[in-house]
Write a protein that holds these residues in place. Structure first.
Motif, PDB file in Angstrom:
ATOM      1  N   LEU A   1       9.169   5.474   5.167  1.00 25.93           N
ATOM      2  CA  LEU A   1       9.812   4.524   4.516  1.00 25.93           C
ATOM      3  C   LEU A   1      11.029   5.473   3.351  1.00 25.93           C
ATOM      4  CD1 LEU A   1       7.084   2.841   2.052  1.00 25.93           C
ATOM      5  CD2 LEU A   1       7.934   2.113   4.203  1.00 25.93           C
ATOM      6  N   PHE A   2      12.045   4.630   4.636  1.00 30.21           N
ATOM      7  CA  PHE A   2      13.693   4.895   3.545  1.00 30.21           C
ATOM      8  C   PHE A   2      14.065   3.387   1.980  1.00 30.21           C
ATOM      9  CE2 PHE A   2      13.220   6.623   8.015  1.00 30.21           C
ATOM     10  CZ  PHE A   2      13.965   8.206   7.716  1.00 30.21           C
ATOM     11  N   ARG A   3      14.479   4.664   2.182  1.00 33.47           N
ATOM     12  CA  ARG A   3      15.228   3.337   0.782  1.00 33.47           C
ATOM     13  C   ARG A   3      16.708   3.842   0.838  1.00 33.47           C
ATOM     14  NH1 ARG A   3      11.975   0.623   1.443  1.00 33.47           N
ATOM     15  NH2 ARG A   3       9.748  -0.480   0.223  1.00 33.47           N
ATOM     16  N   ARG A   4      17.959   2.813   1.090  1.00 37.07           N
ATOM     17  CA  ARG A   4      18.859   3.052   1.211  1.00 37.07           C
ATOM     18  C   ARG A   4      19.637   3.307  -0.419  1.00 37.07           C
ATOM     19  NH1 ARG A   4      24.027  -0.572   2.128  1.00 37.07           N
ATOM     20  NH2 ARG A   4      25.828   0.910   3.077  1.00 37.07           N
ATOM     21  N   VAL A   5      19.550   4.048  -0.897  1.00 39.56           N
ATOM     22  CA  VAL A   5      20.458   4.399  -2.569  1.00 39.56           C
ATOM     23  C   VAL A   5      22.428   4.862  -2.360  1.00 39.56           C
ATOM     24  CG1 VAL A   5      18.455   5.007  -2.689  1.00 39.56           C
ATOM     25  CG2 VAL A   5      19.971   6.972  -1.371  1.00 39.56           C
ATOM     26  N   GLY A   6      22.877   5.017  -1.012  1.00 41.75           N
ATOM     27  CA  GLY A   6      24.076   4.861  -0.575  1.00 41.75           C
ATOM     28  C   GLY A   6      24.761   4.146   0.622  1.00 41.75           C
TER      29      GLY A   6
ATOM     30  N   ASN B   1      26.261   5.576   2.983  1.00 42.62           N
ATOM     31  CA  ASN B   1      25.873   5.819   4.040  1.00 42.62           C
ATOM     32  C   ASN B   1      24.434   6.935   3.476  1.00 42.62           C
ATOM     33  OD1 ASN B   1      28.005   5.505   5.835  1.00 42.62           O
ATOM     34  ND2 ASN B   1      28.635   5.823   4.335  1.00 42.62           N
ATOM     35  N   TYR B   2      24.060   6.829   2.808  1.00 41.92           N
ATOM     36  CA  TYR B   2      22.528   7.427   2.916  1.00 41.92           C
ATOM     37  C   TYR B   2      21.487   6.997   2.573  1.00 41.92           C
ATOM     38  CZ  TYR B   2      20.534  12.145   0.445  1.00 41.92           C
ATOM     39  OH  TYR B   2      19.737  12.777  -0.003  1.00 41.92           O
ATOM     40  N   SER B   3      20.379   7.490   2.666  1.00 42.30           N
ATOM     41  CA  SER B   3      19.201   6.684   2.633  1.00 42.30           C
ATOM     42  C   SER B   3      18.258   8.132   2.261  1.00 42.30           C
ATOM     43  CB  SER B   3      18.416   6.079   3.859  1.00 42.30           C
ATOM     44  OG  SER B   3      19.476   4.734   4.407  1.00 42.30           O
ATOM     45  N   VAL B   4      17.274   7.534   1.179  1.00 37.83           N
ATOM     46  CA  VAL B   4      16.288   8.635   1.110  1.00 37.83           C
ATOM     47  C   VAL B   4      13.957   8.050   1.755  1.00 37.83           C
ATOM     48  CG1 VAL B   4      14.722   9.681  -0.936  1.00 37.83           C
ATOM     49  CG2 VAL B   4      17.191   9.257  -0.984  1.00 37.83           C
ATOM     50  N   VAL B   5      13.563   9.404   1.668  1.00 36.30           N
ATOM     51  CA  VAL B   5      12.070   8.682   2.280  1.00 36.30           C
ATOM     52  C   VAL B   5      11.734   8.398   0.957  1.00 36.30           C
ATOM     53  CG1 VAL B   5      10.287   9.651   3.680  1.00 36.30           C
ATOM     54  CG2 VAL B   5      12.420  10.128   4.937  1.00 36.30           C
ATOM     55  N   ILE B   6      11.151   7.615   0.902  1.00 37.39           N
ATOM     56  CA  ILE B   6      10.286   7.418  -1.048  1.00 37.39           C
ATOM     57  C   ILE B   6       8.588   7.605  -0.952  1.00 37.39           C
ATOM     58  CG2 ILE B   6      11.613   6.620  -1.279  1.00 37.39           C
ATOM     59  CD1 ILE B   6      10.177   4.199  -1.327  1.00 37.39           C
ATOM     60  N   ASN B   7       7.462   7.773   1.109  1.00 33.05           N
ATOM     61  CA  ASN B   7       6.559   7.928   0.520  1.00 33.05           C
ATOM     62  C   ASN B   7       5.861   9.026   0.920  1.00 33.05           C
ATOM     63  OD1 ASN B   7       7.484   7.417   3.709  1.00 33.05           O
ATOM     64  ND2 ASN B   7       5.355   6.644   3.974  1.00 33.05           N
ATOM     65  N   VAL B   8       4.648   9.078   0.597  1.00 29.79           N
ATOM     66  CA  VAL B   8       3.413  10.218   1.175  1.00 29.79           C
ATOM     67  C   VAL B   8       3.067   8.864   2.744  1.00 29.79           C
ATOM     68  CG1 VAL B   8       1.397  11.378   0.873  1.00 29.79           C
ATOM     69  CG2 VAL B   8       3.431  12.095  -0.454  1.00 29.79           C
ATOM     70  N   SER B   9       2.454   9.257   3.602  1.00 33.93           N
ATOM     71  CA  SER B   9       1.724   8.584   4.807  1.00 33.93           C
ATOM     72  C   SER B   9       0.249   8.552   4.351  1.00 33.93           C
ATOM     73  CB  SER B   9       1.966   8.600   6.113  1.00 33.93           C
ATOM     74  OG  SER B   9       2.002  10.200   6.554  1.00 33.93           O
TER      75      SER B   9
ATOM     76  N   TYR C   1       0.327  -1.162  -0.384  1.00 34.50           N
ATOM     77  CA  TYR C   1       0.243   0.175   0.209  1.00 34.50           C
ATOM     78  C   TYR C   1       1.355   1.228   0.090  1.00 34.50           C
ATOM     79  CZ  TYR C   1      -4.118  -3.013   0.889  1.00 34.50           C
ATOM     80  OH  TYR C   1      -4.538  -3.634   1.122  1.00 34.50           O
ATOM     81  N   VAL C   2       0.734   2.645  -1.115  1.00 33.60           N
ATOM     82  CA  VAL C   2       1.019   3.236  -0.678  1.00 33.60           C
ATOM     83  C   VAL C   2       1.433   4.701  -0.424  1.00 33.60           C
ATOM     84  CG1 VAL C   2       1.623   5.193  -2.763  1.00 33.60           C
ATOM     85  CG2 VAL C   2       1.016   3.002  -3.374  1.00 33.60           C
ATOM     86  N   PHE C   3       0.336   4.868   0.693  1.00 30.42           N
ATOM     87  CA  PHE C   3      -0.437   5.577   1.218  1.00 30.42           C
ATOM     88  C   PHE C   3      -0.843   4.556   2.995  1.00 30.42           C
ATOM     89  CE2 PHE C   3      -1.528   7.585  -2.286  1.00 30.42           C
ATOM     90  CZ  PHE C   3      -1.242   8.696  -1.974  1.00 30.42           C
ATOM     91  N   ALA C   4       0.287   3.995   3.130  1.00 30.76           N
ATOM     92  CA  ALA C   4       0.012   2.933   4.507  1.00 30.76           C
ATOM     93  C   ALA C   4       1.259   3.513   5.127  1.00 30.76           C
ATOM     94  CB  ALA C   4      -0.473   1.885   4.259  1.00 30.76           C
ATOM     95  N   GLY C   5       2.025   4.278   5.098  1.00 33.57           N
ATOM     96  CA  GLY C   5       3.399   4.425   6.100  1.00 33.57           C
ATOM     97  C   GLY C   5       3.649   2.903   5.902  1.00 33.57           C
ATOM     98  N   THR C   6       4.340   2.467   7.139  1.00 34.90           N
ATOM     99  CA  THR C   6       5.187   1.681   7.175  1.00 34.90           C
ATOM    100  C   THR C   6       4.407   0.057   7.249  1.00 34.90           C
ATOM    101  OG1 THR C   6       5.381   1.509   9.557  1.00 34.90           O
ATOM    102  CG2 THR C   6       7.146   2.483   8.668  1.00 34.90           C
ATOM    103  N   SER C   7       2.888   0.474   7.145  1.00 33.00           N
ATOM    104  CA  SER C   7       2.067  -0.482   7.050  1.00 33.00           C
ATOM    105  C   SER C   7       1.869  -1.223   5.558  1.00 33.00           C
ATOM    106  CB  SER C   7       0.690  -0.524   7.696  1.00 33.00           C
ATOM    107  OG  SER C   7       1.162  -0.137   9.592  1.00 33.00           O
ATOM    108  N   THR C   8       2.497  -1.626   4.946  1.00 34.17           N
ATOM    109  CA  THR C   8       2.059  -1.643   3.626  1.00 34.17           C
ATOM    110  C   THR C   8       1.237  -2.500   3.520  1.00 34.17           C
ATOM    111  OG1 THR C   8       4.247  -2.802   3.531  1.00 34.17           O
ATOM    112  CG2 THR C   8       4.386  -0.228   3.256  1.00 34.17           C
ATOM    113  N   LYS C   9       0.933  -3.953   4.554  1.00 34.01           N
ATOM    114  CA  LYS C   9       0.287  -4.834   3.977  1.00 34.01           C
ATOM    115  C   LYS C   9      -0.548  -5.407   5.422  1.00 34.01           C
ATOM    116  CE  LYS C   9       4.174  -7.319   2.012  1.00 34.01           C
ATOM    117  NZ  LYS C   9       4.504  -8.760   1.491  1.00 34.01           N
ATOM    118  N   GLY C  10      -1.350  -6.388   4.977  1.00 37.82           N
ATOM    119  CA  GLY C  10      -2.945  -6.201   5.694  1.00 37.82           C
ATOM    120  C   GLY C  10      -4.049  -5.505   5.284  1.00 37.82           C
TER     121      GLY C  10
END
Length: 293
Positions: A162-167, A169-177, A133-142
């Motif tokens: 929701l963070f994604r590691r793209v380096g 020592n670097y992560s990016v927030v990718i979601n809109v809750s 689920y795109v807008f569920a925050g970290t509750s992406t399933k259920g």
């Protein structure tokens, strides 16, 4: 020490085997395009090549994360765009509903359309990407993030990032809750409009027009923030791709063979090998004749 014919022959054979091994290595280099067959071939460049190769593999992993993150972000932007398009229609409905010449039945029909739009937006809010689920925050399933009972919209997710590691020592927030989506007041204003139309109250409907405009602005601002994430990810993608191109060049310098030079060296050594083979053959024959005598 007396140098006998047998010592000379043994020395020639050892030299011949050494040249033969060198020829084999050059044949392998020409066939594979690599001049480093094993660590002992060139310890320094072998170590460099190994470091470059591991860094390229690491960057490839980061690139995969960036690609999946871009897909998530682009999907999010598309959903918010769709919700914004719905709000444009909602404003048209509000303008019609505020018209004093419209009767109660007309407002009831408009209310039904607003109810349908609320269901559509709830459905958009429950969209998923790659099974999450795109807008569920970290509750992406259920449980679905949003539910609508005909009176109000309830959010069942959370506001976590929701963070994604793209380096390294670097992560990016990718979601809109869903909380951020709800903060645009899209659901509150739409349910208020539905109630005002149900109550046949044109004045209340008219008062909601400015709030509907604000919801539209809020959605545009929200999508703009997601667009900033998209640009950030695209920059990271370009940097990783450029880094891997440079690393591939360094790797090539460390381990790739100069084919023209390798062939030339091979031909020279092959000629020397044939000459040494002839000399060794003659020496062995001479040694045999000496033994027979």
């Amino acid at each position: 020490m007396r140098v006998t014919q047998s010592i000379i022959t043994r020395t020639l054979l050892q030299s011949l085997n050494s040249t033969k091994e060198s020829l084999r290595e050059k044949q392998t280099s020409i066939a594979t395009g690599k001049r480093i067959e094993k660590p002992s071939s060139d310890p320094i460049n072998f170590s460099k090549a190994d470091k470059f190769r591991r860094k390229i593999e690491q960057n490839e992993g980061f690139l995969q994360n960036v690609e999946s993150s871009l897909g998530w972000v682009e999907n999010t932007m598309s959903i918010i765009d769709s919700i914004y398009e719905k709000i444009l229609r909602v404003k048209e409905i509000a303008v019609q509903g505020a018209d004093n010449t419209l009767d109660e039945e007309g407002r009831r029909i408009l209310s039904e359309e607003v109810d349908s739009i609320i269901n559509d937006i709830v459905s958009l809010g429950n969209s998923s990407y790659l099974g999450k689920y795109v807008f569920a925050g970290t509750s992406t399933k259920g449980e679905k993030p949003f539910t609508y009972d005909g009176y109000s919209v309830v959010y069942n997710g959370n506001g976590e990032k929701l963070f994604r590691r793209v380096g390294e020592n670097y992560s990016v927030v990718i979601n809109v809750s869903g909380e951020q989506l709800r903060a645009t007041n899209v659901f509150t204003v739409l349910t208020d409009l539905k109630n005002a139309l149900d109550n046949n109250n044109p004045e209340e409907v008219a008062d909601l027009i400015a709030r509907i405009d604000q919801v539209g602005d809020n959605l545009l601002n929200l999508n703009s923030s997601v667009g900033s994430i998209q640009k950030q990810l695209e920059l990271i993608k370009n940097r990783l791709e450029t880094a891997n191109m440079n690393l591939a060049s360094y790797l090539s310098s460390a381990e790739d063979v100069d084919l023209a030079e390798a062939i030339t060296q091979y031909n020279v050594e092959e000629t020397a090998f044939k000459a040494a083979l002839s000399i060794t053959s003659n020496a062995i024959q001479l040694n045999l004749f000496s033994f027979l005598e």
